[in-house]
Design a protein around this motif. Structure first.
Motif, PDB file in Angstrom:
ATOM      1  N   LEU A 109      -2.103  12.418  -2.946  1.00 43.97           N
ATOM      2  CA  LEU A 109      -3.272  11.913  -3.668  1.00 43.97           C
ATOM      3  C   LEU A 109      -3.177  12.133  -5.171  1.00 43.97           C
ATOM      4  O   LEU A 109      -3.693  11.356  -5.960  1.00 43.97           O
ATOM      5  CB  LEU A 109      -4.550  12.567  -3.147  1.00 43.97           C
ATOM      6  N   ARG A 111     -10.429   0.906   0.598  1.00 37.21           N
ATOM      7  CA  ARG A 111      -9.956   0.744   1.966  1.00 37.21           C
ATOM      8  C   ARG A 111      -9.124   1.945   2.406  1.00 37.21           C
ATOM      9  O   ARG A 111      -9.085   2.291   3.578  1.00 37.21           O
ATOM     10  CB  ARG A 111      -9.128  -0.530   2.065  1.00 37.21           C
ATOM     11  N   ARG A 112      -8.441   2.567   1.485  1.00 36.88           N
ATOM     12  CA  ARG A 112      -7.701   3.783   1.824  1.00 36.88           C
ATOM     13  C   ARG A 112      -8.641   4.876   2.338  1.00 36.88           C
ATOM     14  O   ARG A 112      -8.239   5.730   3.097  1.00 36.88           O
ATOM     15  CB  ARG A 112      -7.032   4.352   0.570  1.00 36.88           C
ATOM     16  N   TRP A 113      -9.854   4.836   1.831  1.00 37.62           N
ATOM     17  CA  TRP A 113     -10.790   5.933   2.123  1.00 37.62           C
ATOM     18  C   TRP A 113     -11.733   5.598   3.261  1.00 37.62           C
ATOM     19  O   TRP A 113     -12.646   6.356   3.540  1.00 37.62           O
ATOM     20  CB  TRP A 113     -11.599   6.265   0.871  1.00 37.62           C
ATOM     21  N   MET A 123       0.841  -1.206   0.000  1.00 33.49           N
ATOM     22  CA  MET A 123       0.000   0.000   0.000  1.00 33.49           C
ATOM     23  C   MET A 123       0.876   1.256   0.000  1.00 33.49           C
ATOM     24  O   MET A 123       0.482   2.302  -0.502  1.00 33.49           O
ATOM     25  CB  MET A 123      -0.887   0.048   1.246  1.00 33.49           C
ATOM     26  N   THR A 124       2.062   1.151   0.617  1.00 33.24           N
ATOM     27  CA  THR A 124       2.924   2.326   0.741  1.00 33.24           C
ATOM     28  C   THR A 124       4.104   2.288  -0.232  1.00 33.24           C
ATOM     29  O   THR A 124       4.915   3.191  -0.232  1.00 33.24           O
ATOM     30  CB  THR A 124       3.477   2.446   2.170  1.00 33.24           C
ATOM     31  N   ALA A 125       4.204   1.235  -1.020  1.00 30.35           N
ATOM     32  CA  ALA A 125       5.295   1.166  -2.003  1.00 30.35           C
ATOM     33  C   ALA A 125       4.846   1.861  -3.292  1.00 30.35           C
ATOM     34  O   ALA A 125       3.645   2.008  -3.521  1.00 30.35           O
ATOM     35  CB  ALA A 125       5.649  -0.289  -2.282  1.00 30.35           C
ATOM     36  N   PRO A 126       5.805   2.285  -4.090  1.00 24.02           N
ATOM     37  CA  PRO A 126       5.407   2.949  -5.340  1.00 24.02           C
ATOM     38  C   PRO A 126       4.902   1.966  -6.392  1.00 24.02           C
ATOM     39  O   PRO A 126       5.462   1.859  -7.467  1.00 24.02           O
ATOM     40  CB  PRO A 126       6.687   3.670  -5.779  1.00 24.02           C
ATOM     41  N   ASN A 163      -0.009   6.837   8.711  1.00 24.17           N
ATOM     42  CA  ASN A 163      -0.625   6.099   7.614  1.00 24.17           C
ATOM     43  C   ASN A 163      -1.053   7.035   6.492  1.00 24.17           C
ATOM     44  O   ASN A 163      -0.996   6.665   5.323  1.00 24.17           O
ATOM     45  CB  ASN A 163      -1.835   5.306   8.115  1.00 24.17           C
ATOM     46  N   THR A 172       2.039   8.194   4.490  1.00 16.77           N
ATOM     47  CA  THR A 172       2.629   7.193   3.615  1.00 16.77           C
ATOM     48  C   THR A 172       1.672   6.734   2.526  1.00 16.77           C
ATOM     49  O   THR A 172       2.009   5.864   1.733  1.00 16.77           O
ATOM     50  CB  THR A 172       3.056   5.964   4.423  1.00 16.77           C
ATOM     51  N   GLY A 173       0.472   7.292   2.522  1.00 15.75           N
ATOM     52  CA  GLY A 173      -0.462   6.943   1.453  1.00 15.75           C
ATOM     53  C   GLY A 173      -1.283   5.710   1.735  1.00 15.75           C
ATOM     54  O   GLY A 173      -2.003   5.225   0.875  1.00 15.75           O
ATOM     55  N   CYS A 174      -1.173   5.187   2.934  1.00 17.37           N
ATOM     56  CA  CYS A 174      -1.939   3.996   3.290  1.00 17.37           C
ATOM     57  C   CYS A 174      -3.416   4.350   3.470  1.00 17.37           C
ATOM     58  O   CYS A 174      -4.302   3.584   3.129  1.00 17.37           O
ATOM     59  CB  CYS A 174      -1.399   3.454   4.598  1.00 17.37           C
ATOM     60  N   LEU A 175      -3.643   5.511   4.011  1.00 21.83           N
ATOM     61  CA  LEU A 175      -4.992   6.023   4.226  1.00 21.83           C
ATOM     62  C   LEU A 175      -5.106   7.365   3.510  1.00 21.83           C
ATOM     63  O   LEU A 175      -4.115   8.084   3.412  1.00 21.83           O
ATOM     64  CB  LEU A 175      -5.229   6.281   5.709  1.00 21.83           C
ATOM     65  N   ALA A 176      -6.291   7.664   3.059  1.00 23.86           N
ATOM     66  CA  ALA A 176      -6.489   8.973   2.448  1.00 23.86           C
ATOM     67  C   ALA A 176      -7.094   9.904   3.490  1.00 23.86           C
ATOM     68  O   ALA A 176      -7.967   9.486   4.238  1.00 23.86           O
ATOM     69  CB  ALA A 176      -7.415   8.849   1.255  1.00 23.86           C
ATOM     70  N   PRO A 177      -6.622  11.139   3.558  1.00 25.23           N
ATOM     71  CA  PRO A 177      -7.198  12.059   4.538  1.00 25.23           C
ATOM     72  C   PRO A 177      -8.623  12.443   4.167  1.00 25.23           C
ATOM     73  O   PRO A 177      -8.981  12.464   2.990  1.00 25.23           O
ATOM     74  CB  PRO A 177      -6.270  13.269   4.479  1.00 25.23           C
ATOM     75  N   LYS A 215      -8.872  13.486   9.671  1.00 27.10           N
ATOM     76  CA  LYS A 215      -9.325  12.144   9.317  1.00 27.10           C
ATOM     77  C   LYS A 215     -10.474  11.720  10.219  1.00 27.10           C
ATOM     78  O   LYS A 215     -10.357  11.765  11.445  1.00 27.10           O
ATOM     79  CB  LYS A 215      -8.172  11.149   9.456  1.00 27.10           C
ATOM     80  N   TYR A 219       8.896   3.417   4.905  1.00 30.02           N
ATOM     81  CA  TYR A 219       7.952   3.393   6.017  1.00 30.02           C
ATOM     82  C   TYR A 219       8.129   2.117   6.820  1.00 30.02           C
ATOM     83  O   TYR A 219       8.174   1.017   6.278  1.00 30.02           O
ATOM     84  CB  TYR A 219       6.530   3.465   5.450  1.00 30.02           C
ATOM     85  N   LEU A 253       2.339   7.641  -6.587  1.00 30.19           N
ATOM     86  CA  LEU A 253       3.500   6.755  -6.758  1.00 30.19           C
ATOM     87  C   LEU A 253       4.795   7.523  -6.546  1.00 30.19           C
ATOM     88  O   LEU A 253       5.730   7.048  -5.902  1.00 30.19           O
ATOM     89  CB  LEU A 253       3.479   6.095  -8.134  1.00 30.19           C
ATOM     90  N   ARG A 280       5.120   8.355  -2.835  1.00 35.10           N
ATOM     91  CA  ARG A 280       5.450   7.200  -2.016  1.00 35.10           C
ATOM     92  C   ARG A 280       6.887   6.748  -2.233  1.00 35.10           C
ATOM     93  O   ARG A 280       7.499   6.163  -1.352  1.00 35.10           O
ATOM     94  CB  ARG A 280       4.499   6.047  -2.323  1.00 35.10           C
ATOM     95  N   ALA A 281       7.416   7.013  -3.438  1.00 37.78           N
ATOM     96  CA  ALA A 281       8.797   6.607  -3.717  1.00 37.78           C
ATOM     97  C   ALA A 281       9.787   7.388  -2.851  1.00 37.78           C
ATOM     98  O   ALA A 281      10.923   6.969  -2.681  1.00 37.78           O
ATOM     99  CB  ALA A 281       9.105   6.813  -5.196  1.00 37.78           C
TER     100      ALA A 281
END
Lengths: 287, 342
Positions: B66, A284-286, A81-84, B45, B48-53, B9, B78, B70, B73-74
């Motif tokens: 958002l 799931r992110r949202w 989820m956190t990788a590019p 989270n 790191t893009g795991c969750l969206a605000p 959030k 994390y 990619l 996140r690069a």
């Protein structure tokens, strides 16, 4: 995608479930092959595949139940989820790894017609197009399984949900002949579908009002359709049942017909459920 | 540089993070400090893009998380609270997998893996199954995974939780050394850890930012002017009355009274002459002084004080609105400048 694919395939080959599934499938193929092709001396290998097709109901969910549920439970999903990488890559990587695994018994199946052809004439083109259809049938079932694995973090739930859906699809032809008598069955089915859609909306949006609204609107529409054109409901019912029956598409090949639409149908089901899976993960992110 | 503006959030209708704004400059080790449930992990989270605000924006080196996920996140390595390890893999396989996920070129992969493994100190377990590793090593493998590809930012969520004291110290040293090459954002609920490792501290509570600054700044902000802690023998009330009579003594508060001894918090200058007269007067009143020390609020106190009343604290005006800090002049101004820079 390649990274996920390689990891997943290696994990499947290291684990037990994959090998057990392959063994069970090949064992059953062996039995049916002996019974149909050797003892009854029928040159059509398709009958064997038709005979064992019920095993997909259990094998596919067993292969797919872990794919996303376990990652979510172990929190390893955070890695990709956190990788590019995009979620489409992740989903397809996992899916193609499962297809590769499923291709192993299919590859073994491909040898049987060659063995048979040593002792008589085997309709090769027909046989191999049937095997291809069987592979696509499995691909569609696996896609459905991956989808159910993505909506829960409990493997058992993923297994049971997939198995139930595949079972209903398998029995669909029987159910259809059972329920052609009138539009009552159609009404019942559409009501159940409305209820399911409402429940899904309730679960996904976590809003009871929305779920109830979805159900009500669908029921009203159904009532309207029944009132104004009662024939429409039973026709629609038939075509819906048809559309839900994965296995009947495969069975068409047994008569020796080459059905290109069946290929497209199975591929579409596979693609559709992969698309749903990506959407579930993205959602799931949202949450 | 990480820029976070008005990050919010909601989980269903529960608010986990509310209006968080801060920035992390290059080269800093920043600590996100807060009690459990303050929204630290949620914030990480989201970073790191795991969750969206639900609301607000996050930009990492100019990439919006958002809009260009990619690329954003690069930039980040994390390490979540539970390291995302596939226990059926060997350490080398796992790191190789991470390197592929992070799209490291095949020719550089081996070198990257070796480097990350050396940095995180897992070179000696490379061919072992992750399943069989201890908690401390698992944490290190997770860290090695985060280090692969030399991301400019490292985000570490409670990196020392569950480690034994020796491993904790090693992990802190490791983070310090990583701080030389990476910008590190780490979260913790352990104050001593954050003050030992970090250059800059963000204190969050109830999903809101309640204070930020260097450890020294925070301490200075909250010192509460010139306080003295005086311990006397005898009645606390008598001592209180005596002290209140003195013109150069401000507010007096009884802290404890037990075993015939009393401890008082007194607002007064740390001045030798004043201290002498105060102690003489107290002795005359029948309360001989047995201890007198400047009362510096520890970071621990600050932390408790700040996190106990999250509703009253307002992020923007916090440093100035605290009544305790009337006499801080220069440092205060310095800080204001710092903040306007942000």
């Amino acid at each position: 995608m390649k990274a996920i694919y390689k990891r997943e395939l290696a994990a499947h080959l290291r684990g037990l479930i994959g090998w057990v599934a392959i063994a069970v499938m090949l064992f059953l193929v062996g039995i049916y092959f002996t019974a149909y092709n050797l003892q009854s001396q029928i040159p059509y290998f398709g009958y064997v595949l038709s005979g064992i097709s019920f095993v997909l109901i259990f094998i596919c969910p067993a292969l797919t139940m872990r794919s996303f549920a376990e990652e979510r439970r172990q929190r390893t999903d955070q890695l990709w989820m956190t990788a590019p990488v995009s979620l489409t890559e992740v989903t397809l990587g996992k899916y193609f790894a499962l297809l590769t695994l499923f291709a192993i018994p299919i590859a073994v199946c491909c040898l049987y017609p060659l063995v048979l052809s040593q002792f008589g004439t085997v309709p090769m083109l027909e046989t191999y197009s049937t095997i291809a259809a069987f592979f696509l049938l499995g691909a569609a079932c696996i896609s459905i399984g991956v989808f159910f694995s993505s909506i829960t973090e409990n493997q058992v739930i993923a297994f049971v949900a997939t198995a139930i859906v595949l079972m209903v699809s398998y029995l669909m032809e029987g159910l259809k002949s059972f329920a052609t008598s009138g539009s009552q069955a159609g009404l019942l089915l559409f009501s159940a579908a409305a209820l399911a859609a409402g429940a899904l909306a309730w679960y996904l949006a976590k809003s009871f009002v929305l779920g109830a609204a979805v159900f009500t609107v669908m029921e009203l529409f159904l009532a309207g359709a029944t009132f104004f054109r009662s024939g429409a409901v039973s026709t629609a019912f038939d075509s819906v049942l048809d559309a839900l029956s994965l296995f009947s598409r495969f069975n068409g090949f047994l008569n020796g017909t080459f059905d290109l639409t069946a290929y497209f149908y199975l591929l579409s089901v596979a693609a559709l459920f992969q698309f749903f899976t990506v959407q579930v993960l993205e959602k799931r992110r949202w949450s | 540089m990480i820029e976070v503006t008005n990050l919010t959030k909601y989980y269903a209708d529960r608010c986990a993070v509310k209006g968080l704004s801060f920035s992390v400059k290059k080269g800093q080790i920043v600590g996100l400090l807060g009690p459990n449930g303050a929204g630290k992990s949620t914030t990480m989270n989201m970073l790191t893009g795991c969750l969206a605000p639900t609301e607000g924006t996050i930009s990492i080196e100019g990439y919006d998380i958002l809009e260009q996920p990619l690329k954003a996140r690069a930039q980040i390595g994390y390490l979540p609270e539970i390291p995302p390890l596939y226990v059926d893999m060997k350490v080398r396989e796992y790191l190789d997998f991470v390197a592929q996920l992070r799209k490291i070129e095949p020719s550089k992969r081996k070198q990257e893996i070796e480097q990350a493994a050396t940095q995180a100190g897992v070179s000696d377990v490379m061919s072992r199954l992750i399943r069989n590793l201890s908690k401390g090593y698992r944490q290190r493998v997770g860290l090695a995974g985060a280090l692969i590809g030399h991301p400019p930012f490292l985000i570490l969520d409670e990196p020392t939780v569950g480690l034994d004291p020796k491993q904790m110290i090693e992990m802190r040293q490791l983070i310090r050394s990583l701080g030389k090459q990476h910008t590190v954002l780490l979260s913790s609920h352990i104050l001593s850890e954050v003050s030992a490792v970090c250059d800059h501290i963000l204190i969050v509570s109830g999903g809101q930012l309640v204070a930020q600054g260097t450890p020294e700044e925070l301490q200075a902000k909250m010192q509460g002017g010139n306080g003295m802690r005086i311990t006397v023998m005898g009645s606390a009330q008598t001592a209180l009355d005596t002290l209140n009579q003195h013109p150069q003594v401000g507010d007096v508060r009884i802290e404890t009274e037990e075993n015939g001894q009393a401890q008082l918090l007194v607002e007064m200058a740390d001045d030798a002459e004043l201290k002498a007269t105060v102690s003489a007067q107290l002795a005359l009143a029948g309360c001989p002084v047995i201890g007198m020390a400047a009362n510096n609020m520890s970071l621990e106190d600050i932390f408790l004080q700040l996190t106990e009343q999250p509703q009253t604290a307002q992020t923007d005006e916090l440093p100035d609105s605290q009544p305790e800090e009337t006499s801080e002049t220069q440092q205060e101004k310095q800080e204001e400048q710092d903040e306007s820079d942000l």
